[in-house]
Design a protein around this motif. Structure first.
Motif, mmCIF file in Angstrom:
data_model
loop_
_atom_site.group_PDB
_atom_site.id
_atom_site.type_symbol
_atom_site.label_atom_id
_atom_site.label_comp_id
_atom_site.label_asym_id
_atom_site.label_seq_id
_atom_site.Cartn_x
_atom_site.Cartn_y
_atom_site.Cartn_z
ATOM 1 N N PRO A 16 39.088 46.364 55.732
ATOM 2 C CA PRO A 16 39.574 45.287 54.864
ATOM 3 C C PRO A 16 41.080 45.326 54.743
ATOM 4 N N GLU B 260 37.985 41.284 53.435
ATOM 5 C CA GLU B 260 37.909 41.646 52.017
ATOM 6 C C GLU B 260 37.061 42.865 51.694
ATOM 7 N N THR B 261 36.050 43.152 52.514
ATOM 8 C CA THR B 261 35.064 44.154 52.116
ATOM 9 C C THR B 261 34.934 45.253 53.172
ATOM 10 N N GLY C 51 36.085 36.290 56.766
ATOM 11 C CA GLY C 51 36.673 36.515 55.451
ATOM 12 C C GLY C 51 36.140 37.776 54.802
ATOM 13 N N ARG D 39 27.799 40.789 50.985
ATOM 14 C CA ARG D 39 28.907 41.652 50.579
ATOM 15 C C ARG D 39 28.518 43.134 50.535
ATOM 16 N N THR E 20 42.264 45.010 46.571
ATOM 17 C CA THR E 20 41.244 44.698 45.567
ATOM 18 C C THR E 20 40.529 43.427 45.982
ATOM 19 N N PRO E 21 39.299 43.519 46.511
ATOM 20 C CA PRO E 21 38.578 42.307 46.918
ATOM 21 C C PRO E 21 38.371 41.362 45.757
ATOM 22 N N HIS F 147 45.526 33.407 47.406
ATOM 23 C CA HIS F 147 44.852 34.637 47.835
ATOM 24 C C HIS F 147 44.382 34.557 49.287
ATOM 25 N N ASP F 148 43.574 33.550 49.606
ATOM 26 C CA ASP F 148 42.948 33.491 50.925
ATOM 27 C C ASP F 148 43.966 33.266 52.039
ATOM 28 N N SER G 29 33.659 36.228 46.025
ATOM 29 C CA SER G 29 33.556 34.801 46.298
ATOM 30 C C SER G 29 32.685 34.099 45.279
ATOM 31 N N MET H 12 45.935 36.312 52.876
ATOM 32 C CA MET H 12 45.027 37.334 53.392
ATOM 33 C C MET H 12 44.682 37.080 54.854
ATOM 34 N N VAL I 212 42.837 43.827 52.055
ATOM 35 C CA VAL I 212 43.291 43.635 50.680
ATOM 36 C C VAL I 212 42.875 44.865 49.873
#
Length: 326
Positions: free
Chosen positions: A124, A286-287, A282, A236, A128-129, A107-108, A132, A111, A126
């Motif tokens: 973001p 993602e967010t 990161g 987040r 679908t986050p 995943h990471d 973590s 990304m 992705v």
């Protein structure tokens, strides 16, 4: 310019730029199960190749690169795991933490290939986050990932227990955490009990299994408690959601109750905590609005929410905690 070790400034730059090569070599070794193949002792390169499914052309350089990275040890033509790899990367051992690296590889790593796009757009990358925090990991994340996160967080939790005054505390509830702090506190202080909000039952069971207890309780909502711990949560959230959560925890605590915010917070000078700054990138990937705050920013948020005696504790491993009283 050349250093005393003969390394030039360009060497240093190229070393940072080439860091992905070492990372991908380690992640591939975990994916292929190399450390598990060597879990019960040394093997020749040919035998490792046969058991891990390596091609003959790739085997010598791959295994010797792992030796150079200090992940394997070579004696003659036989290879064995290094001490750390044997403890944490052999799937057959209860201390296996490779699930975290599997998540990084699957995943990471892909990304982060989109970082340039995120830096240009602020959006973001992705659809679908993936949270973590293991407590809020998707069902497919797997027991290995959850166990790996527990082992990785264990020294941070122990440092938090040592640095915070838990006298007079009877109940501790984690929000967004793994339940690990609650379990270790109950073991260190028999008078303390508690649980974790929104933890999956599977993760709670894993924490209990790893740390030999059956005391963890899971909650669907925020129950009364003497202490709330927000672990990997505020970073987040967007500002409105963050302030609402802080106001809610303040209103739910009794007088003298304590809030602990725990995360990879950036140092106030914004130049020292590499892990926190990379973690913040990161969150950009993602967010929609997440970022790692500085410890000073987090302290100001707690003060604005009405908390007093706000203080910062450095927990090591790139982690910090900001603590306040109602």
């Amino acid at each position: 310019m050349t250093s005393e070790t003969g390394e030039t400034g360009l060497d240093s730059l190229l070393s940072v730029a080439a860091g992905f090569m070492a990372a991908r070599t380690l992640l591939a070794a975990v994916e292929l199960g190399v450390f598990t193949v060597l879990g019960d002792g040394a093997r020749s390169g040919a035998r490792i190749a046969a058991e891990a499914g390596l091609h003959a052309r790739a085997t010598p350089d791959f295994l010797d690169a792992l030796v150079a990275l200090k992940l394997l040890v070579r004696d003659g033509d036989a290879y064995r795991n290094s001490a750390d790899a044997d403890l944490y990367l052999d799937r057959g051992k209860p201390t296996y933490a490779g699930g975290v690296l599997e998540r990084m590889g699957g995943h990471d790593y892909p990304m982060w290939g989109s970082l340039t796009g995120a830096l240009r757009s602020g959006e973001p990358q992705v659809a679908t986050p993936v949270a973590s925090s293991p407590a809020s990991s998707p069902a497919g994340a797997g027991r290995d990932y959850q166990d790996g996160r527990a082992w990785a967080l264990a020294p941070v939790v122990e440092e938090l227990i040592a640095r915070v005054d838990w006298s007079g505390v009877e109940t501790v509830v984690e929000v967004g955490g793994a339940g690990l702090l609650t379990v270790r506190l109950a073991q260190a202080y028999p008078g303390i009990s508690g649980g974790v909000v929104h933890a999956t039952p599977e993760y709670a069971e894993n924490v209990e299994r790893l740390f030999l207890t059956d005391q963890l309780v899971t909650y669907d909502d925020l129950p009364p408690a003497d202490v709330y711990v927000l672990s990997e949560v505020l970073a987040r959230l967007d500002p409105a959601a963050r302030d609402a959560l802080l106001a809610r925890t303040h209103g739910s605590l009794p007088p003298g109750g304590m809030l602990v915010v725990q995360d990879r917070m950036v140092d106030d000078g914004r130049r020292r905590n590499t892990a926190a700054l990379l973690s913040s990138l990161g969150l950009l990937l993602e967010t929609p609005a997440g970022r790692q705050s500085t410890t000073a920013e987090a302290g100001a948020w707690l003060a604005a929410a009405g908390f007093r005696d706000v203080a910062t504790e450095e927990l090591g491993h790139g982690w910090s905690a900001v603590v306040g009283r109602r």
